[in-house]
Design a protein around this motif. Sequence first.
Motif, PDB file in Angstrom:
ATOM      1  N   THR A 136     -17.065 -33.859 -13.333  1.00 27.01           N
ATOM      2  CA  THR A 136     -16.445 -34.898 -13.099  1.00 27.01           C
ATOM      3  C   THR A 136     -17.100 -36.217 -12.735  1.00 27.01           C
ATOM      4  N   GLU A 162     -17.907 -39.714 -11.013  1.00 23.79           N
ATOM      5  CA  GLU A 162     -16.913 -40.927 -10.350  1.00 23.79           C
ATOM      6  C   GLU A 162     -17.014 -42.057 -10.881  1.00 23.79           C
ATOM      7  N   THR A 211     -13.549 -43.434 -11.578  1.00 28.50           N
ATOM      8  CA  THR A 211     -12.627 -42.480 -12.016  1.00 28.50           C
ATOM      9  C   THR A 211     -12.367 -41.559 -10.893  1.00 28.50           C
ATOM     10  N   HIS A 254      -9.950 -38.943 -11.261  1.00 28.06           N
ATOM     11  CA  HIS A 254      -9.678 -37.567 -11.611  1.00 28.06           C
ATOM     12  C   HIS A 254      -9.685 -37.463 -13.405  1.00 28.06           C
ATOM     13  N   GLU A 265      -8.118 -35.472 -16.836  1.00 30.74           N
ATOM     14  CA  GLU A 265      -7.077 -34.416 -17.225  1.00 30.74           C
ATOM     15  C   GLU A 265      -7.369 -33.884 -18.634  1.00 30.74           C
ATOM     16  N   ARG A 323      -5.740 -30.644 -14.406  1.00 24.79           N
ATOM     17  CA  ARG A 323      -6.518 -31.866 -13.725  1.00 24.79           C
ATOM     18  C   ARG A 323      -7.855 -31.405 -13.326  1.00 24.79           C
ATOM     19  N   VAL A 324      -8.757 -32.250 -13.241  1.00 27.09           N
ATOM     20  CA  VAL A 324     -10.284 -31.720 -12.678  1.00 27.09           C
ATOM     21  C   VAL A 324     -10.531 -32.694 -11.991  1.00 27.09           C
ATOM     22  N   GLY A 325     -10.938 -32.656 -10.559  1.00 26.19           N
ATOM     23  CA  GLY A 325     -11.188 -33.695  -9.830  1.00 26.19           C
ATOM     24  C   GLY A 325     -12.777 -34.089  -9.774  1.00 26.19           C
ATOM     25  N   LEU A 326     -13.145 -35.096  -9.124  1.00 24.42           N
ATOM     26  CA  LEU A 326     -14.280 -35.510  -8.940  1.00 24.42           C
ATOM     27  C   LEU A 326     -15.381 -34.384  -8.451  1.00 24.42           C
ATOM     28  N   GLU A 346     -16.141 -31.619  -9.504  1.00 20.62           N
ATOM     29  CA  GLU A 346     -15.386 -30.269 -10.101  1.00 20.62           C
ATOM     30  C   GLU A 346     -15.939 -29.990 -11.459  1.00 20.62           C
ATOM     31  N   SER A 401     -15.844 -28.926 -15.335  1.00 18.90           N
ATOM     32  CA  SER A 401     -14.816 -28.879 -16.320  1.00 18.90           C
ATOM     33  C   SER A 401     -15.386 -27.720 -17.362  1.00 18.90           C
ATOM     34  N   GLU A 414      -9.035 -40.035 -18.918  1.00 17.41           N
ATOM     35  CA  GLU A 414      -9.871 -40.434 -17.617  1.00 17.41           C
ATOM     36  C   GLU A 414      -8.838 -41.340 -16.950  1.00 17.41           C
TER      37      GLU A 414
END
Length: 250
Positions: free
Chosen positions: A132, A134, A141, A143, A145, A181-184, A186, A188, A222
């Motif tokens: 992800t 930013e 961004t 996070h 989804e 949910r996939v955070g900054l 992280e 994917s 996003e």
Amino acid sequence: MNIKIALFAGLADRIGASSLDFAYPQPELQQVTATQLKEALAAAYPAASTLIDASFVAVNQEYAAGDAVITEHDEVALIPPVSGGENAAEDGESQAEGDLYVITEEPISAEEVSRKVITPAHGASLAFIGTTREWTEGRRTVHLEYEAYVPMALAKLRQIGAELGEKWPGTRCAISHRIGRVGLAEISVVIAVSAPHRDSCYEASRYAIERLKQIVPIWKKEIWEDGSEWKGHGLGPWNPSVPGTYSSVR
């Protein structure tokens, strides 16, 4: 005739439901084509008509041509442009073929996916790792989804592996993709490829990445500080029914 239709991503948001029990306007008919179904849906949901027109119909987990016949007994989904079986296990993963292809809500380990393709017969291996980011075009961004049509997505991941084997014999592939949910920063997606030689390994890895974006029904939303948006295919006209060729994705 009543047709149950699964909806995803921005299309589900626009219509306000993740599935429809759609009563086709000519109830005496026993079958319709994919094109006729899209036209009827666009008429029934005019606010979503543009997105419906850009979407593909999937019948029994395969992309359907416009003249493909649909009955009320078929498994039907409307697939909006993608980003990029029901085998959900209790731990939140969906997997197939000895865990080579995985869709999961859990964090992904690039090392674990890479280990699946390393073999004494191969002298080269690569791992593409998608994370992800930013900032995109000046917007921050928060996070991402991800959503997937899981059974069809797994089938298409297996298809990519089969295509690699045909184009670069001996190639081995493993793909894991997050949903939810996939955070900054992280992960994917991880696409791991191994081959006897490095040239074919590089080519197969690039091919797998582009085919995933083209045919696998996974969508990305996003989430920004001031809003959100579903992101579809960004590589030109989206047509997942076109067979993959390496020259078309270089």
